[in-house]
Enzyme design. Structure first.
Site, PDB file in Angstrom:
ATOM      1  N   ARG A  27       0.826  -1.207   0.000  1.00 24.25           N
ATOM      2  CA  ARG A  27       0.000   0.000   0.000  1.00 24.25           C
ATOM      3  C   ARG A  27       0.863   1.260   0.000  1.00 24.25           C
ATOM      4  NH1 ARG A  27      -0.720   4.677   2.731  1.00 24.25           N
ATOM      5  NH2 ARG A  27      -0.394   3.586   4.730  1.00 24.25           N
ATOM      6  N   ASP A  28       1.546   1.526   1.091  1.00 25.20           N
ATOM      7  CA  ASP A  28       2.337   2.746   1.208  1.00 25.20           C
ATOM      8  C   ASP A  28       3.500   2.759   0.229  1.00 25.20           C
ATOM      9  OD1 ASP A  28       3.037   5.215   2.244  1.00 25.20           O
ATOM     10  OD2 ASP A  28       4.153   4.397   3.923  1.00 25.20           O
ATOM     11  N   HIS A 220       6.385   4.208  12.769  1.00 24.09           N
ATOM     12  CA  HIS A 220       6.472   4.197  11.304  1.00 24.09           C
ATOM     13  C   HIS A 220       7.544   5.221  10.910  1.00 24.09           C
ATOM     14  CE1 HIS A 220       4.291   3.833   7.259  1.00 24.09           C
ATOM     15  NE2 HIS A 220       5.233   4.742   7.048  1.00 24.09           N
ATOM     16  N   HIS A 222      10.636   6.798   8.477  1.00 18.01           N
ATOM     17  CA  HIS A 222      11.267   6.931   7.163  1.00 18.01           C
ATOM     18  C   HIS A 222      12.764   7.146   7.371  1.00 18.01           C
ATOM     19  CE1 HIS A 222       7.561   7.837   4.474  1.00 18.01           C
ATOM     20  NE2 HIS A 222       7.242   7.036   5.477  1.00 18.01           N
ATOM     21  N   CYS A 253       6.085   9.628   0.522  1.00 19.50           N
ATOM     22  CA  CYS A 253       4.812  10.295   0.770  1.00 19.50           C
ATOM     23  C   CYS A 253       4.549  11.264  -0.366  1.00 19.50           C
ATOM     24  CB  CYS A 253       4.830  11.046   2.094  1.00 19.50           C
ATOM     25  SG  CYS A 253       3.280  11.938   2.397  1.00 19.50           S
ATOM     26  N   ASN A 262      10.351   4.275   3.228  1.00 17.21           N
ATOM     27  CA  ASN A 262      10.113   3.710   4.544  1.00 17.21           C
ATOM     28  C   ASN A 262      11.304   2.884   4.995  1.00 17.21           C
ATOM     29  OD1 ASN A 262       7.183   4.303   5.079  1.00 17.21           O
ATOM     30  ND2 ASN A 262       6.946   3.240   3.141  1.00 17.21           N
TER      31      ASN A 262
END
Length: 313
Positions: A27-28, A220, A222, A253, A262
């Protein structure tokens, strides 16, 4: 994978015995690719991640295709992977319509995406922080009424590209409101990768003072400044046992251009294996999956562990 390709296990005191990795690559990760990946490839990616031992794989997002065309095939993808045994498949739902779509396909876990700052709330949701939380409240309430688990993402917890440093109390207040709505888990997002270990500890302390227990928190990170693993270790020492990561380091993002990838799942697993922390993940199979996905995308993986281990083969 040969023994020489595994880290020496040296446990450290004060760390959780097991960490659940919340895999966000499908997803991300893929939502930030310029190319639209075929749905069959996405489904195979999810299957391979599950086959590597990941038990939580964020499958897709039920956002309007206009905003994230890379995930416009959510209705096609979810039924292709929903039968995987023992695998949790959370999906992102931006609003009530997104929740309707997820419920229609039998999703059992959903996530909403909030912001700790006004600037990012405006850029990402076209709302103020308060307006966004007001929009999410009926979504979370209805999801809970349907027996779904709900995760609340909180972006810009450590820094904002427009506003700079973000006050700890401001982040804690947003997290508390999401918890009060009914979110089972809160993921603290270092969206532009500016956190450092002391900052992580200070935020976790502030959340405890706000009444948000560490048992409901995930992190979460980065890796913009190479701090994702050190920040993760700081969170583990504070009692956090859920860590978001993306296979091969995919993702960034789309609304924060300074954000890089990430934390790579392989880099995380290498560290956790070395610490003797159980994850259930087969590092060799995971690395092979990321090498395969990098081939589909036509570029090498940014994960240091993927590069190191794939060169050993």
């Amino acid at each position: 994978m040969t023994a020489s390709a595994l880290p020496m296990t040296v446990p450290a005191p004060g760390l959780p015995a097991r960490v659940r990795i919340h895999e966000v690559g499908p997803r991300d990760g893929l939502q930030n690719e310029s190319a639209v990946v075929p749905v069959e490839t996405k489904a195979e990616f999810v299957r391979r991640l599950a086959g590597a031992g990941l038990t939580t794989v964020e499958a897709t997002s039920f956002v309007h295709p206009k905003w994230v065309p890379q995930l416009a095939d959510a209705e096609q993808l979810f039924p292709m992977v929903s039968g995987l045994p023992g695998v949790r498949l959370p999906v992102l739902v931006p609003n009530g319509r997104g929740l309707d779509r997820a419920l229609a396909l039998g999703a059992r876990e959903v996530a909403v995406f909030a912001s700790a700052t006004e600037s990012f709330a405006k850029a990402n949701l076209n709302r103020t922080v308060d307006e966004a939380l007001a929009m999410f409240e009926p979504v979370v309430t209805r999801a809970v009424e349907h027996g779904l688990r709900v995760r609340g993402y909180v972006s810009m917890c450590f820094g904002d590209p427009w506003e700079g440093a973000v006050p700890l109390a401001q982040v804690a207040g947003v997290c508390r409101r999401l918890a009060e709505m009914g979110c089972d888990e809160l993921s603290l997002g270092d969206t532009i990768g500016v956190a450092t270990p002391g900052h992580v500890t200070a935020l976790l302390d502030a959340l405890g003072e706000e009444g948000v227990p560490v048992s409901r928190l995930a992190v979460h990170f980065h890796d913009t400044y190479g701090q994702a693993l050190s920040n993760t270790l700081a969170a583990l020492r504070h009692g956090v046992s859920v860590v978001d990561a993306s296979a091969g380091g995919l993702g960034g993002c789309p609304y924060a251009k300074s954000a890089t990838g990430n934390l790579a799942t392989e880099d995380l697993v290498w560290m956790l294996d070395g610490l003797g922390i159980e994850t259930g993940v087969d590092l060799g199979r995971l690395t092979a999956t990321s090498v395969w996905m990098a081939e589909q995308l036509g570029r090498p993986s940014p994960s240091r562990t993927v590069r190191a281990l794939s060169h050993k083969e």
